[in-house]
Design a protein around this motif. Structure first.
Motif: not given
Length: 734
Positions: A490-491, A494, A549, A552
């Motif tokens: 996730n990091n 982003s 997206k 994510a």
């Protein structure tokens, strides 16, 4: 005619002599029976004493009091006493001076050596000062250990009472002789001394008889006597210690016969015909009828009619005495049979009780001899092997079951080493299922009989539970790993999305800063943007952003699903929960690798304006994911011709319940599988591809955690539909 009468008289005389001798022998048997009854009586008295708490605890004062009561109630006995296993006196009905060592007495030695009732030597009681015949009876505790020896002293002078009712012919006597030939008792005494030996010739003839017999000899006064002897089995010694002897003067025995013979010959002159008729009538009246009565009684007793009794009135004659003796013998026999029958009934009841205990056990219990012969077969064994107890008992274990035959090595090892042999988690196949069993063999060695008990326990549920716990630990580890990976992904994700946004903004935005930077590089911003459009850089950046997206979103779902639940019930949108679960299923590695979930068509049929439902989201996602995975695996086992694999998801309201239907068009389930589909550890998959716990856990989540209902409908070849009903407000419904 006269010669014929004399000849007939002589024949009749011989018959009468034989009959009289036989009557004398029966009289001896009657006396022996009376004496044996007395021995049984004292054994019973001592056995009852031995069961008392006072004797079992060797309580001297309590025993003294108890023995005095028994002595007062039994005047034929001189004393009752208790000896320790060392032969020293502990307690007595009569006072005695301690220490008193009686370990050398015959009855004590015999009782200690044999462990049974024993008879001693005739002696003068040290305490009672009377002529006595002592007997000893060993007493055991509940553990089977000898705790003491009870001794009773029978007064020899009291033996008269046993025979006072019997009337002997003139000059006759009944006596009791010990193994040394001493007269322990004589009735009537007539000047004879108790303890004096019998004549050597008579003693030799007595001890030459094994059980019962008759002989003629002269007594100490030179009188020709007929002796009948019956040996008594009063103790466990191989040679009985006591002998009952009846002596009848031969002259008395045949006097009546001779008188009858002479009278018969003398009266023959009066009239042969009258004499014959009268003799027949007299014989029938006095002898034949009575003998028929006694014979009928004995025949009835022989065939088991223990109520048979002689109807002859008691008299002083031989037939009256014999009738009385037979009746007394029948009374004693009936009592003994009743005691034995009661004992057999108690043994049978105990056997049935133990059999019921063994049959109620959940384990298979099989008893076998060292040769493999089956001796015990409980109800669980009947059910597991399909053989009744009657069919299995007495057969070789190999003939009953080949797999049991393999356990004979353990049986032999257990017997030879006298140790328990065990093997846990034995695996076997039955009806396509894997069965795990613990096999234990216990050795049995007692009373020279060797054997073993085989115990088989079905531990399949326990093993499956252990495997479930291992699998649960693995799933927890995988879940934690997935959550960690999703968090780590996730990091940087982003960062990628943020930088893509900035790149797009700085290349395609008309901000003044972008124009100034382009002119400084000698390029017009519009020309650069035209170049980028022609090279489709904008679309590439948009593709990167869309992929980011989507990644994510996947990471967000993974974090939500793998996050530890605190079982918080909240109102959730079920349609959104189902869609998220479908997204998770489409990204499941195993499904993508083997079944390609994205090729499955999903039809959504959700009721509009469906209210939220009070539920625990993670748990319901687990239920939906399990149904989607099972359905996908099932559908890819089916060959499709005119259609393709598909899920039909329905969501609608029914009264105060939210109804979820997840239907596939896979191969379907048969009725047997439908009836067991929610059972723990039941699976239709191949070995190694499933634990059989997914649907049972799902059923538990719906019915127990959400107060709902879960059912299945299926048709072979058409598909399977799972129906879930959950209360809208989360409360139990009727």
């Amino acid at each position: 005619m006269l010669v014929m009468l004399i000849f007939i008289g002589i024949e009749r005389r011989a018959d009468e002599i034989e009959h009289a001798q036989h009557t004398a022998l029966q009289l001896t048997e009657s006396y022996a029976f009376t004496e044996n009854q007395e021995l049984r009586r004292i054994k019973k008295i001592l056995a009852n004493l031995g069961k008392s708490q006072a004797v079992q605890s060797l309580d001297e004062n309590a025993c003294n009091s108890l023995f005095k009561k028994y002595l007062n109630a039994n005047p034929a006995y001189a004393n009752f006493a208790m000896m320790g296993t060392d032969g020293f006196a502990i307690s007595s009905a009569l006072p005695f001076k301690k220490p008193k060592d009686l370990s050398k007495r015959k009855e004590i030695i015999a009782a200690l050596d044999s462990g049974h009732f024993s008879i001693g030597e005739v002696s003068t009681g040290r305490v009672s000062k009377l002529q006595i015949l002592p007997v000893a009876y060993p007493v055991y505790n509940d553990a089977g250990a000898m705790v003491c020896i009870l001794v009773a002293s029978l007064k020899l002078e009291g033996l008269d009472t046993l025979f006072q009712h019997m009337i002997l012919p003139p000059g006759s006597f009944v006596g009791l002789i010990d193994h040394k030939g001493n007269q322990l008792f004589r009735y009537p005494l007539n000047g004879h001394k108790i303890g004096a030996p019998i004549t050597a010739d008579v003693g030799k003839r007595i001890f030459g008889i094994k059980k019962a017999g008759m002989f003629s000899a002269k007594n100490e006064n030179g009188v020709d006597m007929v002796f009948t002897v019956r040996r008594l089995a009063g103790s466990s010694e191989s040679n009985p210690y006591l002998n009952i002897i009846v002596g009848i003067p031969r002259e008395v025995l045949i006097k009546r016969v001779d008188a009858y013979t002479v009278s018969y010959i003398v009266l023959s002159g009066v009239g042969f015909l009258f004499s014959v008729l009268f003799a027949i009538f007299l014989g029938h009246r006095l002898i034949h009828t009575k003998m028929l009565d006694l014979l009928a009684v004995t025949q009835r007793l022989k065939v088991g009619d223990l109520k048979a009794r002689s109807k002859l009135p008691y008299s002083k004659g031989e037939f009256g005495q014999l009738s009385n003796s037979i009746n007394r013998m029948a009374d004693a026999l009936e009592e003994e049979v009743e005691i034995r029958t009661n004992a057999e009934n108690e043994v049978l009841a105990l056997r049935n009780y133990l059999s019921n205990i063994i049959d109620s056990m959940p384990s298979v219990i099989i008893g076998v001899t060292s040769d493999g012969i089956i001796t015990q077969w409980n109800l669980k064994a009947e059910n597991d092997f399909g053989l009744s107890k009657e069919e299995a008992l007495g057969k070789k274990i190999e003939a009953v079951s080949p797999r049991l035959a393999l356990e004979m090595e353990k049986v032999r090892a257990a017997i030879s080493s006298r140790t328990v042999q065990a093997e846990n988690k034995q695996v076997r196949k039955e009806a396509g299922q894997t069965i795990y069993e613990d096999m234990t063999v216990y050795p049995l060695i007692a009373d020279g009989i060797q054997g073993a008990v085989i115990r088989i326990d079905d531990v399949t549920d326990r093993v499956n539970l252990e495997q479930m716990l291992v699998q649960s630990e693995k799933m927890m580890s995988v879940g934690g790993l997935a959550a960690g990976m999703a968090h780590e992904i996730n990091n940087p994700l982003s960062g990628i999305l943020g930088n893509v946004y900035n790149v797009h903004n700085r290349l395609f935005s008309t901000m003044d800063s972008n124009k100034i930077a382009a002119r400084e590089c000698g390029v017009e911003l519009e020309q650069l943007q035209e170049y980028l459009e022609k090279r489709k850089i904008s679309k590439m950046l948009e593709g990167i952003r869309e992929s980011g997206k989507r990644a994510a979103f996947i990471v967000h779902n993974m974090l939500s699903f793998s996050r530890k639940s605190d079982k918080r019930m909240e109102k959730l949108d079920l349609s959104s929960l189902i869609d998220k679960t479908l997204e998770l299923a489409s990204n499941d590695y195993d499904l993508k690798r083997f079944y390609d979930f994205k090729q499955i068509k999903v039809v959504r049929d959700y009721e509009k304006n469906m209210p939220g439902v009070i539920c625990e989201g993670n748990e319901l996602q687990q239920v939906f994911l399990n149904l989607f995975k099972n359905g996908a695996e099932a559908m890819f086992e089916k060959d499709y011709t005119t259609e393709s694999p598909s899920f039909h998801c329905r969501l609608y309201r029914q009264d105060n319940m939210a109804v979820i239907e997840i239907e596939d068009n896979g191969p379907g389930l048969d009725e047997s599988a439908q009836s067991r589909i929610f059972e723990p550890f039941y699976t239709t998959k191949e070995v190694g591809k499933g634990t059989g716990l997914g649907l049972s856990v799902s059923y538990f989540i719906i019915t127990d955690q959400h107060n709902g209902k879960m059912s299945v409908e299926s048709s072979l070849g058409k598909g399977t539909k799972f129906i879930i009903k959950i209360p809208l407000d989360g409360r139990m419904t009727g």
